[in-house]
Design an enzyme around this catalytic site. Structure first.
Site, PDB file in Angstrom:
ATOM      1  N   TYR A  53      53.105  52.170  65.065  1.00 13.81           N
ATOM      2  CA  TYR A  53      52.078  52.721  64.192  1.00 13.81           C
ATOM      3  C   TYR A  53      50.721  52.588  64.876  1.00 13.81           C
ATOM      4  O   TYR A  53      49.984  51.611  64.702  1.00 13.81           O
ATOM      5  CB  TYR A  53      52.080  52.018  62.837  1.00 13.81           C
ATOM      6  CG  TYR A  53      53.333  52.260  62.019  1.00 13.81           C
ATOM      7  CD1 TYR A  53      54.226  53.281  62.355  1.00 13.81           C
ATOM      8  CD2 TYR A  53      53.628  51.483  60.906  1.00 13.81           C
ATOM      9  CE1 TYR A  53      55.376  53.511  61.620  1.00 13.81           C
ATOM     10  CE2 TYR A  53      54.777  51.705  60.154  1.00 13.81           C
ATOM     11  CZ  TYR A  53      55.649  52.715  60.520  1.00 13.81           C
ATOM     12  OH  TYR A  53      56.790  52.928  59.778  1.00 13.81           O
ATOM     13  N   HIS A 127      64.083  50.303  64.409  1.00  8.82           N
ATOM     14  CA  HIS A 127      63.353  51.420  63.818  1.00  8.82           C
ATOM     15  C   HIS A 127      64.139  52.727  63.735  1.00  8.82           C
ATOM     16  O   HIS A 127      64.116  53.401  62.709  1.00  8.82           O
ATOM     17  CB  HIS A 127      62.055  51.651  64.612  1.00  8.82           C
ATOM     18  CG  HIS A 127      60.985  52.334  63.834  1.00  8.82           C
ATOM     19  ND1 HIS A 127      59.643  52.179  64.109  1.00  8.82           N
ATOM     20  CD2 HIS A 127      61.029  53.175  62.775  1.00  8.82           C
ATOM     21  CE1 HIS A 127      58.919  52.901  63.265  1.00  8.82           C
ATOM     22  NE2 HIS A 127      59.738  53.518  62.447  1.00  8.82           N
ATOM     23  N   SER A 207      58.037  56.901  52.970  1.00  9.17           N
ATOM     24  CA  SER A 207      57.456  58.180  52.520  1.00  9.17           C
ATOM     25  C   SER A 207      57.951  58.553  51.124  1.00  9.17           C
ATOM     26  O   SER A 207      58.477  59.641  50.904  1.00  9.17           O
ATOM     27  CB  SER A 207      57.784  59.307  53.508  1.00  9.17           C
ATOM     28  OG  SER A 207      57.041  59.179  54.683  1.00  9.17           O
ATOM     29  N   PRO A 208      57.798  57.657  50.135  1.00 10.41           N
ATOM     30  CA  PRO A 208      58.308  57.948  48.794  1.00 10.41           C
ATOM     31  C   PRO A 208      57.637  59.140  48.121  1.00 10.41           C
ATOM     32  O   PRO A 208      58.199  59.706  47.179  1.00 10.41           O
ATOM     33  CB  PRO A 208      58.039  56.650  48.019  1.00 10.41           C
ATOM     34  CG  PRO A 208      56.918  56.003  48.767  1.00 10.41           C
ATOM     35  CD  PRO A 208      57.151  56.339  50.200  1.00 10.41           C
ATOM     36  N   GLY A 210      56.799  61.854  49.915  1.00  9.47           N
ATOM     37  CA  GLY A 210      57.102  63.023  50.732  1.00  9.47           C
ATOM     38  C   GLY A 210      56.314  63.113  52.016  1.00  9.47           C
ATOM     39  O   GLY A 210      56.367  64.133  52.707  1.00  9.47           O
ATOM     40  N   GLY A 216      49.842  64.877  48.324  1.00 12.44           N
ATOM     41  CA  GLY A 216      48.941  65.520  47.370  1.00 12.44           C
ATOM     42  C   GLY A 216      49.571  66.643  46.580  1.00 12.44           C
ATOM     43  O   GLY A 216      49.023  67.093  45.570  1.00 12.44           O
ATOM     44  N   LEU A 218      52.699  66.429  45.291  1.00 12.41           N
ATOM     45  CA  LEU A 218      53.836  65.901  44.537  1.00 12.41           C
ATOM     46  C   LEU A 218      53.937  66.512  43.144  1.00 12.41           C
ATOM     47  O   LEU A 218      54.978  67.033  42.747  1.00 12.41           O
ATOM     48  CB  LEU A 218      53.726  64.376  44.440  1.00 12.41           C
ATOM     49  CG  LEU A 218      54.766  63.674  43.566  1.00 12.41           C
ATOM     50  CD1 LEU A 218      56.167  63.874  44.128  1.00 12.41           C
ATOM     51  CD2 LEU A 218      54.455  62.195  43.439  1.00 12.41           C
ATOM     52  N   GLY A 219      52.840  66.445  42.392  1.00 16.03           N
ATOM     53  CA  GLY A 219      52.863  66.948  41.027  1.00 16.03           C
ATOM     54  C   GLY A 219      53.029  68.445  40.916  1.00 16.03           C
ATOM     55  O   GLY A 219      53.646  68.946  39.968  1.00 16.03           O
TER      56      GLY A 219
END
Length: 285
Positions: A53, A127, A207-208, A210, A216, A218-219
């Site tokens: 990372y 990993h 990445s729960p 997505g 942003g 998701l909804g």
């Protein structure tokens, strides 16, 4: 904060994924430190990082060093289980490569140990499988690290059911975690989750929401998540994490964050209990 178990350690039921604080688009260090501190203030006791990372080629371990600094400057830093990973590499051109050779993994773990400033890594995870190296050999390196006391617990990431069984066998029944992608947009890890539930192994969905770019949406992409959120007076992100928690008692989501406000919102999911009808709607989304 409600807790769940990873191996022998009780951790907060919502963890913190630290990757966004070190890759492209990352915030400055002050905001990153504030983000980690906000997580600790909210009761988070699991932080997920990795040596890969980072953004530039010359800063391998950027995220591990950042987390170490954040923990060292907070009164609750010693209460956190830091889960790091090795075997994935970033050459610095935006690409990702893999190296699962036992020799490399052991060197990588030693380097992570130094950056984290600990005597033993709390949870070390392979990993990503390397198609050029037999899986048994890669996991064998984790077994050696366990036996040498350099890592306290071992896990794997991006694994299929066969690899989960193989890893647990190679580790002598000591596999404690599987970190795979799982979100409303990516549900193909359900078989791995089912197996982890059966075996009593912690499942850490990465990445729960997505992914960084898709979070942003998701909804808007999955309307039921927004509908349940409006009815409950919470964010779609809280609904998403609560949905994951409801899937199995072994699930410990690790949503990424780079702002204190994002952490505080995510942590609220620990107290959000969804009804059977809501879960059915979300499953069908």
């Amino acid at each position: 904060m409600k807790t769940r178990r990873i191996g022998t350690v009780d951790v907060s039921s919502i963890g913190l994924g630290a990757m966004p604080m070190s890759v492209e688009g990352r915030p400055d260090e002050a905001r990153s430190l504030a983000t980690v501190h906000a997580a600790l203030d909210a009761g988070v006791t699991l932080i997920d990082t990795a040596d890969a990372y980072h953004q530039h080629a010359g800063e391998v371990g950027h995220n591990e060093s950042l987390i170490a600094k954040a923990l060292a400057t907070h009164e609750r830093g010693s209460e956190v289980l830091v889960a790091t990973k090795g075997g994935h590499l970033r050459p610095g051109d935006g690409s990702w490569t893999v190296n699962g050779s036992p020799e490399y993994l052991k060197r990588a773990a030693e380097a992570s140990l130094g950056r984290l400033g600990v005597e033993a890594i709390g949870l070390y995870q392979f990993h990503r499988p390397d198609p050029q190296v037999p899986y048994e050999e890669s996991v064998g390196a984790l077994r050696e690290l366990l036996d040498e006391g350099k890592i306290l617990q071992a896990g794997i990431s991006n694994a299929n059911p066969e690899q989960i069984r193989t890893a647990n066998e190679i580790l002598g029944g000591r596999l404690v975690s599987v970190q795979n992608q799982l979100s409303p947009a990516f549900r193909s890890s359900e078989p791995e989750l089912d197996l982890c539930t059966e075996m009593g192994i912690a499942f850490l969905p990465w990445s729960p929401f997505g992914g960084i770019r898709a979070a942003g949406e998701l909804g808007s992409r999955f309307a039921p998540f927004a509908e349940v959120a409006r009815a409950r007076g919470v964010s779609p992100y809280q609904v998403c994490l609560a949905w994951l928690l409801a899937k199995s008692p072994v699930v410990v989501p690790i949503p990424g964050a780079s702002r204190p406000g994002s952490v505080r919102d995510s942590v609220g999911a620990a107290e959000l209990v969804l009804g059977a009808e809501e879960i059915e709607r979300l499953n069908a989304a």
